[in-house]
Design an enzyme around this catalytic site. Structure first.
Site, PDB file in Angstrom:
ATOM      1  N   VAL A 100      -1.287  -4.398  -1.776  1.00 58.86           N
ATOM      2  CA  VAL A 100      -0.250  -4.874  -2.705  1.00 58.86           C
ATOM      3  C   VAL A 100       0.752  -3.780  -3.076  1.00 58.86           C
ATOM      4  O   VAL A 100       1.762  -4.058  -3.714  1.00 58.86           O
ATOM      5  CB  VAL A 100      -0.865  -5.491  -3.995  1.00 58.86           C
ATOM      6  CG1 VAL A 100      -1.806  -6.632  -3.654  1.00 58.86           C
ATOM      7  CG2 VAL A 100      -1.544  -4.439  -4.850  1.00 58.86           C
TER       8      VAL A 100
ATOM      9  N   GLY B   7      -7.392  -7.823  -5.877  1.00 60.68           N
ATOM     10  CA  GLY B   7      -8.536  -6.985  -6.246  1.00 60.68           C
ATOM     11  C   GLY B   7      -9.805  -7.803  -6.351  1.00 60.68           C
ATOM     12  O   GLY B   7     -10.723  -7.459  -7.091  1.00 60.68           O
TER      13      GLY B   7
ATOM     14  N   TYR C 254      -0.971   6.700 -14.135  1.00 57.47           N
ATOM     15  CA  TYR C 254      -1.716   5.446 -14.345  1.00 57.47           C
ATOM     16  C   TYR C 254      -1.347   4.862 -15.703  1.00 57.47           C
ATOM     17  O   TYR C 254      -1.020   3.679 -15.824  1.00 57.47           O
ATOM     18  CB  TYR C 254      -3.216   5.724 -14.249  1.00 57.47           C
ATOM     19  CG  TYR C 254      -4.103   4.531 -14.524  1.00 57.47           C
ATOM     20  CD1 TYR C 254      -4.405   3.616 -13.519  1.00 57.47           C
ATOM     21  CD2 TYR C 254      -4.655   4.324 -15.802  1.00 57.47           C
ATOM     22  CE1 TYR C 254      -5.225   2.525 -13.772  1.00 57.47           C
ATOM     23  CE2 TYR C 254      -5.469   3.237 -16.064  1.00 57.47           C
ATOM     24  CZ  TYR C 254      -5.762   2.339 -15.046  1.00 57.47           C
ATOM     25  OH  TYR C 254      -6.569   1.258 -15.304  1.00 57.47           O
TER      26      TYR C 254
END
Ligand SMILES: NC(=O)c1ccc[n+]([C@@H]2O[C@H](COP(=O)([O-])OP(=O)(O)OC[C@H]3O[C@@H](n4cnc5c(N)ncnc54)[C@H](OP(=O)(O)O)[C@@H]3O)[C@@H](O)[C@H]2O)c1
Length: 251
Positions: A61, A11, A156
């Site tokens: 990823v 990231g 999440y």
């Protein structure tokens, strides 16, 4: 990279990952900066990193085979990995009362793949290079949402909660090999992913939630990550660090 430690940062093109890459380069790390879709942002990061020996690597990823190829490519290039920062992550809404079943199933799969499986797969792969060296450090960026829950994005919140738990399991399993594992759980932080939500219709509520009256900056999260990877921190292994300006305190 003679004499330098190698940090693999995911990231890295934007937000918290980018700030971590910059802070680690400042600390003397050589950075293998991983990007997915934002090539220009990654290239501009490479220009900004202090010191030399840094390189960019592209990977999704969330794909198990891509993680294996990524770590193999970094090890082939640098010879080893000393530190891993799992900053890549994706937030997406998936209201339980609104999403249709197909969307609901897909969003859970996507979220778990990127936010949980990606980081743990990366940790397993870099550990293969750290174990023979008898040392290494891993930081997983999780979230305050792991503790508070994420009503509009339950996958999440669950993925980040799972990543906190996995960080602790890996810390125990890898400690005998000299490898430390930390989790950093940010609250609202001003990044490309979060800023539209911070400054949207809930802005007043978000700021009121914080006794500081503000959200965090990527640099604040990055200084904690850089400390964990550069300081005398072995005895902190297994800890989950809240970085939320006292907007949520666990007991
Ligand atoms: N900002 C906050 O308020 C906050 C709060 C708590 C936790 N966090 C966590 O902090 C971390 C960094 O987020 P951020 O706020 O800095 O957001 P950001 O600026 O959007 O950064 C997320 C980065 O992850 C990359 N990424 C996403 N999916 C990927 C994938 N499948 N493979 C490889 N890279 C991928 C993105 O690249 P692409 O755009 O190319 O996909 C992007 O560069 C995330 O784990 C996030 O969950 C953020």
């Amino acid at each position: 990279m003679t004499g330098k430690q190698l940090a693999l940062v995911t990231g890295a093109a934007t937000g918290i990952g980018r700030a971590c890459a910059l802070a680690l380069a400042e600390k003397g790390y050589c950075v293998a900066a991983v990007w997915r879709s934002q090539r220009e942002a990654a290239e501009s990061l490479l220009d900004e990193l202090s010191g030399d020996g840094h390189a960019l690597f592209q990977a999704d990823v969330g794909q198990a085979d891509a993680v294996q190829k990524l770590v193999a490519a970094v090890v082939a290039y640098y010879g080893r990995v000393d530190a891993l920062v799992n900053a890549a992550g994706r937030f997406s809404n998936q209201a339980v009362d609104a999403a249709d079943y197909g969307q609901w199933c897909q969003s859970w799969e996507d979220s778990l793949r990127v936010n949980l499986l990606g980081p743990v797969n990366l940790a397993q792969q870099v550990a293969q290079s750290m174990i023979p060296a008898g040392r290494g450090r891993i930081v997983n960026i999780t979230s305050r949402g792991a503790f508070r829950g994420e009503p509009a994005a339950p996958a999440y919140g669950a993925a980040k909660s799972g990543l906190n738990s996995a960080s602790q399991s890996l810390a125990v399993a890898l400690a005998p090999h000299g490898i430390s594992v930390f989790a950093v759980a940010p609250g609202w932080t001003e990044t490309p992913q979060a800023s539209p939500r911070i400054h949207g219709e809930r802005e007043a509520e978000i700021l009121a939630d914080s006794p500081l009256g503000r959200v965090g900056s990527p640099d604040e999260i990055a200084s904690l990550v850089a400390f964990l990877l550069s300081g005398n921190t072995e005895y902190l292994t297994g800890a989950i660090f809240d970085a939320n300006g006292a907007s949520y305190l666990r007991n």
